[in-house]
Design an enzyme around this catalytic site. Structure first.
Site, PDB file in Angstrom:
ATOM      1  N   ASP A  39       0.867  -1.172   0.000  1.00  0.00           N
ATOM      2  CA  ASP A  39       0.000   0.000   0.000  1.00  0.00           C
ATOM      3  C   ASP A  39       0.913   1.234   0.000  1.00  0.00           C
ATOM      4  O   ASP A  39       2.146   1.124   0.080  1.00  0.00           O
ATOM      5  CB  ASP A  39      -0.965  -0.013   1.190  1.00  0.00           C
ATOM      6  CG  ASP A  39      -2.209   0.843   0.900  1.00  0.00           C
ATOM      7  OD1 ASP A  39      -2.156   1.684  -0.029  1.00  0.00           O
ATOM      8  OD2 ASP A  39      -3.220   0.695   1.599  1.00  0.00           O
TER       9      ASP A  39
HETATM   10  C1  NOJ Z   1      -4.061   3.868   0.168  1.00  0.00           C
HETATM   11  C2  NOJ Z   1      -5.240   2.959   0.293  1.00  0.00           C
HETATM   12  O1  NOJ Z   1      -5.189   2.248   1.513  1.00  0.00           O
HETATM   13  C3  NOJ Z   1      -5.366   1.961  -0.843  1.00  0.00           C
HETATM   14  O2  NOJ Z   1      -6.566   1.258  -0.702  1.00  0.00           O
HETATM   15  C4  NOJ Z   1      -5.268   2.674  -2.150  1.00  0.00           C
HETATM   16  O3  NOJ Z   1      -5.497   1.783  -3.203  1.00  0.00           O
HETATM   17  C5  NOJ Z   1      -3.913   3.334  -2.239  1.00  0.00           C
HETATM   18  N1  NOJ Z   1      -3.789   4.312  -1.170  1.00  0.00           N
HETATM   19  C6  NOJ Z   1      -3.658   4.008  -3.585  1.00  0.00           C
HETATM   20  O4  NOJ Z   1      -4.388   5.169  -3.676  1.00  0.00           O
END
Ligand code: NOJ
Length: 730
Positions: A264
């Site tokens: 993430d």
């Molecule tokens: C953080 C989020 O937790 C995740 O779900 C998301 O896909 C990513 N950022 C990318 O934006």
């Protein structure tokens, strides 16, 4: 459950082409495939251009300008040494330009086919911008509506979330017109973040992970998903971005996953912040050891891996294995073979809008309809008053994750109702926003409500009150909405409440003031027309709750599939409970499990939802009295629509294992069917149950145990029609 067919998602050809290519890459080029950078919103800087050409960037996220994406792919495919295409990622979560209901609302449709069509529509729109990968679906089970990201998932139940997750994966990846690689997230347990506070710690024993949190991930992989994202939250002391048990032992060894794991956003260097690595270098090493293929946004792989391999701190074959998985997915997706972006035809565009509206209509859950106040009769001579902070808010009705949704496409309830009702409708917002605390407008609203025959209250939460890092402790209607409701209710004019929200809200204090209550989640661009169709009865509501609605936030976590405890509350042991005021003080006889200040039941249970039709269940039959391995059981039931109009019912089958080697939930959803049924007709429904459907993880392995299984069928998790069969293991 563990005998999955996850491996079939990747073809032998993709694997062998990836293997051949890998052999040609330098270490720098290999590491480049493990690097994902953030886009520059409409430009390509010299550094980015050079990074792509030199092969030190394998993926870009958050670039949606089609010309820029096309140019980046051209640089990668035509100017880099090996022509390896880029993965272009974006959070396409519930629609792209046209907003669809939030995923929690989509789960309320209990209609996987429609959800699949929605994902396909979003894929079609997004692929026009050159996006080839979405960070969706989020299949985190969540039993805590305080958590802001509850909006982004499919609720509290593993079976419903599995069906929804599979539908999304199919829709994104198997579309005939466009394909996006899907990404299951956030592996695992993110939805259990303590106190519903985002990113917070989780402690989840393996028995609960296996039975509740893992199944939707495995289901999504079986549907062909080839990428997965770890949770930000610490799981049992090991944050998933550095958790080899999760990413290697479970995901790859036990389940046979052959796709790749993307971290993430900066979750790899966060291993240091969590306190399990001393610096960025150690974090990068830990993530590689754990099996994280691609580093989202942090550059920690780009900065450290080459030197770590060259100084023997990291073995190159670990890198090779991770790069191979990424390349194989790029081949599998056909990225090396396809060029150019497709355009959406006018008829496809029309379909995108239609699907968004159907999803919105089917997501709405009718929770209360006293004296059949709904559907409205638009031809009556009565006057309608529309009041509320969510009635005319094109942005707020869209919900979370709307980076690319064009607000101009939103049709609000006010606009749509005015079209239908013309002069018979008046409007007053009452409050400027859902959080507005001011009572200044109440006098004017009361005056108008007095003159009206019916008041429609458009209530709820602004979009910003749910989603990532948008958690709440008080999940009642925010601002002065409860006071607004009371001000209107004093006048005695019938009230229909519409709630647009990103989560189940606590409505105990006001619910008795509503004659009708329609829960609409955040319905998306087509909120207005969808709501009007449901209010007027052009569409008979069919949504069912994907999550329990609590009476009080103090009941959280409250969910239907809980354990029985050794001292369950019974009507005999809970005394002093006043039906009119469930918050009245209670006393207990015999120390049973409940709170003293609230009824032990939820406000509305999982699976509940009314219709303008009336559905009656009867004649439950089982094809056999006992079931052995490899046999299947047919459960039949007679479903009758005794109501005045045609309707759609979601028939649900639950089981209970009353005696097992470990405690089992009091109810577990196993099957469901959406059935359209004409007024005054009946249909025999058949549910087929396989032996494996009855398996569970007992702390060390998956198994089916001999003994009795109770089976219930009905229109909610409170289904009363039931019987039992015997499971025989030998
Ligand atoms: C953080 C989020 O937790 C995740 O779900 C998301 O896909 C990513 N950022 C990318 O934006």
């Amino acid at each position: 459950m563990l005998g999955s067919n996850v491996q079939s998602a990747l073809s032998p050809d993709a694997k062998s082409r990836a293997g051949l290519l890998l052999k040609k890459l330098t270490l720098t080029e290999k590491i480049g495939q493990m690097v994902q950078v953030n886009g520059q919103q409409g430009e390509i800087s010299g550094e980015l251009r050079q990074g792509i050409i030199s092969g030190s960037i394998g993926s870009v996220l958050n670039e949606v300008n089609p010309e820029i994406v096309q140019e980046m792919q051209r640089l990668a495919q035509e100017q880099s040494r090996h022509g390896i295409p880029l993965l272009i990622g974006r959070d396409v979560i519930h629609g792209f330009k046209i907003g669809q209901p939030i995923p929690l609302g989509q789960a309320a449709t209990w209609n996987p086919d429609l959800v699949e069509a929605g994902a396909q529509a979003a894929a079609l729109e997004a692929s026009q911008a050159g996006i080839n990968w979405t960070f969706s679906p989020m299949v985190d089970i969540c039993r805590d509506p305080r958590w802001g990201r509850v909006a982004e998932g499919y609720g509290e139940d593993p079976v419903l979330a599995s069906e929804m997750g599979k539908a999304m994966v199919r829709g994104y990846q198997n579309g005939s017109q466009a394909q996006l690689l899907s990404c299951l997230k956030h592996f695992a347990g993110y939805g259990a973040s303590e106190s519903g506070r985002d990113y917070n710690t989780t402690y989840i024993p393996e028995i609960e992970l296996q039975n509740v949190y893992f199944p939707p991930f495995l289901a999504g992989l079986e549907a062909g998903c080839l990428s997965i994202m770890p949770s930000f939250s610490d799981l049992n002391g090991l944050p998933p971005s550095g958790n080899g048990w999760l990413m290697r032992d479970i995901l790859r060894k036990a389940w046979g996953f052959q796709g790749f794991v993307v971290s993430d956003w900066e979750s790899i260097p966060q291993l240091q912040v969590h306190g399990i690595c001393e610096d960025r270098l150690a974090s990068a090493g830990k993530a590689v050891q754990a099996g994280i293929n691609l580093d989202m946004a942090s550059h920690v792989y780009a900065e450290n891996l080459q030197a770590m391999v060259e100084s023997d701190q990291l073995q190159e074959n670990l890198i090779d294995d991770l790069v191979l998985e990424i390349l194989a997915v790029k081949y599998q997706m056909g990225l090396f073979d396809s060029h150019g972006q497709k355009t959406v035809t006018p008829s496809q565009q029309k379909n995108v809008i239609q699907v968004a509206q159907q999803l919105a209509e089917q997501s709405m859950v009718l929770l209360k309809n006293a004296d059949k106040v709904l559907p409205l009769d638009k031809n009556s001579s009565g006057h309608f008053l529309l009041v509320g902070p969510m009635a005319d808010q094109p942005l707020e009705q869209l919900g979370t994750w709307v980076f690319d949704v064009e607000q101009a496409n939103s049709i609000t309830l006010k606009t749509a109702l005015e079209n239908e009702l013309g002069e018979s409708l008046s409007f007053h917002p009452g409050l400027q926003t859902s959080r507005d605390q001011s009572h200044v407008q109440f006098k004017a609203v009361s005056k108008m409500a007095k003159a009206a025959d019916l008041v429609i209250l458009a209530l709820g939460e602004e979009a910003i009150l749910s989603g990532e890092a948008h958690c709440r402790t008080d999940i009642r209607l925010p601002g002065a909405q409860e006071a607004l409701i009371s001000a209107v209710a004093e006048l005695g004019t019938p009230i229909i409440a519409i709630v647009m929200a990103g989560r189940p809200l606590v409505m105990e204090a006001v619910i008795d003031k509503f004659d009708g209550l329609l829960y609409a989640w955040h319905p998306g661009s087509m909120a207005g027309p969808a709501l009007v169709n449901v209010l007027l009865g052009n569409t008979n509501p069919s949504g069912k709750l994907p999550m329990t609605i609590p009476r009080a936030v103090g009941q959280v976590p409250i969910y239907y599939g809980h354990g029985n405890t050794g001292k369950p509350a019974t009507p005999e042991t809970v005394i002093g409970l006043d039906d009119i005021d469930p918050h009245a003080s209670q006393l207990s006889v015999g120390n049973t499990s409940f709170h003293l200040d609230v009824a032990p039941s939820p406000q509305f249970c999982f699976g509940f939802g009314l219709s303008y039709s009336q559905f009656v269940y009867g004649d439950l039959r089982f094809s056999r009295e006992s079931l052995k391995p490899d046999q299947s059981l047919e459960v039949s039931v007679l479903l009758e629509n005794t109501g005045p109009v045609d309707g759609v019912e979601v028939a649900q089958l639950y089981i209970r294992d009353p005696v097992a080697s470990v405690t089992r939930p009091v109810r577990q959803l196993k099957k469901f069917q959406r059935v359209a049924l004409k007024s005054q007709t009946s249909i025999k429904l058949i549910f087929s149950i396989q032996w494996q459907d009855l398996s569970f993880f007992n702390g060390s392995s998956w198994l089916v145990e001999a003994g009795i299984i109770e089976i219930y069928v009905g229109g909610s998790s409170d289904a009363r029609l039931g019987g039992q069969i015997q499971l025989v293991t030998s």
